[in-house]
Scaffold this active site. Structure first.
Site, PDB file in Angstrom:
ATOM      1  N   GLY A  17      32.007 -33.237  59.139  1.00 39.47           N
ATOM      2  CA  GLY A  17      31.352 -34.533  59.016  1.00 39.47           C
ATOM      3  C   GLY A  17      32.099 -35.637  59.717  1.00 39.47           C
ATOM      4  O   GLY A  17      32.140 -36.782  59.253  1.00 39.47           O
ATOM      5  N   ALA A  18      32.672 -35.330  60.879  1.00 40.32           N
ATOM      6  CA  ALA A  18      33.589 -36.261  61.545  1.00 40.32           C
ATOM      7  C   ALA A  18      32.938 -37.041  62.680  1.00 40.32           C
ATOM      8  O   ALA A  18      33.625 -37.685  63.459  1.00 40.32           O
ATOM      9  CB  ALA A  18      34.805 -35.501  62.079  1.00 40.32           C
ATOM     10  N   VAL A  69      27.369 -27.396  57.130  1.00 37.50           N
ATOM     11  CA  VAL A  69      28.387 -26.775  56.276  1.00 37.50           C
ATOM     12  C   VAL A  69      27.796 -26.089  55.052  1.00 37.50           C
ATOM     13  O   VAL A  69      28.462 -25.270  54.417  1.00 37.50           O
ATOM     14  CB  VAL A  69      29.474 -27.781  55.846  1.00 37.50           C
ATOM     15  CG1 VAL A  69      30.225 -28.318  57.054  1.00 37.50           C
ATOM     16  CG2 VAL A  69      28.892 -28.905  54.992  1.00 37.50           C
ATOM     17  N   ASN A  95      35.250 -33.094  54.769  1.00 36.14           N
ATOM     18  CA  ASN A  95      34.797 -34.477  54.643  1.00 36.14           C
ATOM     19  C   ASN A  95      33.283 -34.596  54.567  1.00 36.14           C
ATOM     20  O   ASN A  95      32.770 -35.547  53.984  1.00 36.14           O
ATOM     21  CB  ASN A  95      35.318 -35.298  55.833  1.00 36.14           C
ATOM     22  CG  ASN A  95      34.685 -36.671  55.891  1.00 36.14           C
ATOM     23  OD1 ASN A  95      35.033 -37.567  55.124  1.00 36.14           O
ATOM     24  ND2 ASN A  95      33.716 -36.855  56.790  1.00 36.14           N
ATOM     25  N   SER A 155      34.739 -38.074  45.497  1.00 36.98           N
ATOM     26  CA  SER A 155      34.316 -39.436  45.185  1.00 36.98           C
ATOM     27  C   SER A 155      34.718 -39.777  43.769  1.00 36.98           C
ATOM     28  O   SER A 155      34.801 -38.908  42.901  1.00 36.98           O
ATOM     29  CB  SER A 155      32.793 -39.538  45.325  1.00 36.98           C
ATOM     30  OG  SER A 155      32.311 -40.741  44.747  1.00 36.98           O
ATOM     31  N   TYR A 168      25.253 -35.845  42.576  1.00 31.88           N
ATOM     32  CA  TYR A 168      26.331 -36.066  43.544  1.00 31.88           C
ATOM     33  C   TYR A 168      27.698 -36.016  42.863  1.00 31.88           C
ATOM     34  O   TYR A 168      28.612 -35.309  43.310  1.00 31.88           O
ATOM     35  CB  TYR A 168      26.109 -37.417  44.223  1.00 31.88           C
ATOM     36  CG  TYR A 168      27.200 -37.866  45.163  1.00 31.88           C
ATOM     37  CD1 TYR A 168      27.318 -37.316  46.431  1.00 31.88           C
ATOM     38  CD2 TYR A 168      28.093 -38.864  44.780  1.00 31.88           C
ATOM     39  CE1 TYR A 168      28.306 -37.745  47.300  1.00 31.88           C
ATOM     40  CE2 TYR A 168      29.078 -39.306  45.643  1.00 31.88           C
ATOM     41  CZ  TYR A 168      29.182 -38.743  46.905  1.00 31.88           C
ATOM     42  OH  TYR A 168      30.168 -39.165  47.751  1.00 31.88           O
ATOM     43  N   LYS A 172      30.735 -33.267  43.396  1.00 32.53           N
ATOM     44  CA  LYS A 172      32.086 -33.666  43.788  1.00 32.53           C
ATOM     45  C   LYS A 172      33.119 -33.205  42.761  1.00 32.53           C
ATOM     46  O   LYS A 172      34.222 -32.767  43.125  1.00 32.53           O
ATOM     47  CB  LYS A 172      32.156 -35.188  43.967  1.00 32.53           C
ATOM     48  CG  LYS A 172      31.436 -35.724  45.188  1.00 32.53           C
ATOM     49  CD  LYS A 172      32.054 -35.225  46.481  1.00 32.53           C
ATOM     50  CE  LYS A 172      31.540 -35.995  47.682  1.00 32.53           C
ATOM     51  NZ  LYS A 172      32.089 -35.456  48.961  1.00 32.53           N
ATOM     52  N   ILE A 198      37.441 -41.213  46.786  1.00 29.92           N
ATOM     53  CA  ILE A 198      37.234 -42.545  47.347  1.00 29.92           C
ATOM     54  C   ILE A 198      36.146 -43.291  46.573  1.00 29.92           C
ATOM     55  O   ILE A 198      35.292 -42.692  45.920  1.00 29.92           O
ATOM     56  CB  ILE A 198      36.896 -42.489  48.847  1.00 29.92           C
ATOM     57  CG1 ILE A 198      35.559 -41.796  49.110  1.00 29.92           C
ATOM     58  CG2 ILE A 198      38.014 -41.783  49.603  1.00 29.92           C
ATOM     59  CD1 ILE A 198      35.144 -41.805  50.567  1.00 29.92           C
TER      60      ILE A 198
END
Length: 265
Positions: A17-18, A69, A95, A155, A168, A172, A198
Site C-alpha cells: 500500500g505504498a 494483498v 501498510n 489503527s 475495521y 486491525k 496510528i
C-alpha cells in the site's frame, strides 16, 4: 562506515500500500537509510511506479509491483517478483489497509444492517492481507538465517474502539494479535515483529475531508495531547526505527503513534 544507527545495512524492504500517503513516506524513509532496495506495492500500479521513480530520482533502488494483498496467489507472485528484482526480502511493512481496494457501497452503513458481503473487503485487506504477506515472506527470512523485520500498521480503532468502525477495528485488532504470535514464533530466527497503531493522520486522501469543517477538526483534536493531525513522516520515523538494528531487542509490541489520543503503559 555509516554512523547512522537507523541504517538498514542493505536489507531489501517490501512496503504494501505504498503508492500514496503513509506507505509512500515509509518507502521513501527506508530507501534513504541504507536499504538495498524498496519494493513499492500498490493495488494501482501507476501509483507504485510514481513512488518508485521518486526513490530512483533520489539515488535509491526501487521496484514497483502491483498486487491485491487480500489474494494469496497475488501476494506470492509479488514476493517472487520482488526477490527476482531486488534480492531476498529482509523487511516487510504491512501498510495496505483502509476499507480495501474495492469497498462495498454499503460500507458506511451500520454493520448490523449488512453482512459478510460488505465486511469482507475490510477484513480481507486489514487482516488476511497481513496473514498473506507474512506467510509469503517468512520462509525466505528463515532460510537466510539473517535478522529480519516485520512491521504492521494498525489503527487506534483496534486498541480503543471507534464507533462506526467496528469491522475495521476488529480486523486491525486481529492483525495486532497475529503479530504478537508471530513475534513469539520467529524470535529464535532473529526476526522481530511489531505493530504501529496510528490515529487521525493527514494524507492527500484525507486532507480535504479533514479540513472541510475547521470547527469539527478543532473539536476532534481537543482530545489529543498533541493537538494536530498526524503526518506520514510521524509514522515513517517509527517504521524506520523498527526496521533498523536500533530495535533489535524489541518484538511483539504495539507502538501508538497518535499524538496522545490513547496512552499505553
Amino acid at each position: 562506515m555509516s554512523n547512522d544507527i537507523l541504517d538498514l545495512g542493505g536489507r531489501v524492504a517490501l512496503v504494501t500500500g505504498a503508492g500514496q500517503g503513509v506507505g509512500r513516506q515509509i518507502a521513501l524513509h527506508l530507501a534513504s537509510h541504507g536499504s538495498g532496495g524498496v519494493a513499492v506495492n500498490d493495488y494501482v500500479l501507476e501509483r507504485a511506479e510514481a513512488v518508485a521513480e521518486e526513490i530512483r530520482e533520489a539515488g535509491g533502488k526501487a521496484f514497483a509491483v502491483q498486487a491485491d494483498v487480500s489474494d494469496i496467489d497475488s501476494v506470492r507472485d509479488m514476493v517472487a517478483k520482488t526477490q527476482a528484482a531486488l534480492g531476498p526480502i529482509g523487511v516487510l511493512v504491512n501498510n495496505a489497509g483502509n476499507m480495501g481496494a474495492n469497498p462495498h457501497p454499503d460500507i458506511r452503513r451500520p454493520f448490523w444492517e449488512t453482512g459478510p458481503e460488505v465486511w469482507n473487503s475490510t477484513i480481507g485487506v486489514n487482516f488476511y492481507g497481513v496473514l498473506n504477506c507474512v506467510s509469503a515472506v517468512v520462509p525466505g527470512l528463515i532460510e537466510r538465517k539473517a535478522p529480519g523485520r516485520i512491521i504492521t500498521i494498525i489503527s487506534d480503532a483496534g486498541r480503543y474502539g471507534d464507533s462506526g468502525l467496528e469491522i475495521y477495528g476488529g480486523a486491525k485488532a486481529g492483525a495486532a494479535g497475529f503479530m504478537r504470535g508471530v513475534a513469539r514464533t520467529l524470535g529464535r530466527h532473529q526476526i522481530t515483529a511489531n505493530n504501529i497503531a496510528i490515529a487521525a493522520t493527514e494524507t492527500p486522501a484525507t486532507a480535504e475531508r479533514m479540513h472541510a469543517d475547521p470547527a469539527r477538526l478543532k473539536k476532534i483534536f481537543s482530545g489529543y495531547i498533541v493537538r494536530r493531525p498526524g503526518q506520514p513522516t510521524d509514522v515513517a520515523n517509527m517504521a524506520l526505527f523498527l526496521a533498523s538494528d536500533a530495535s533489535s531487542w524489541i518484538t511483539g509490541q504495539t507502538y501508538p503513534v497518535n499524538g496522545g489520543f490513547t496512552l499505553a503503559l
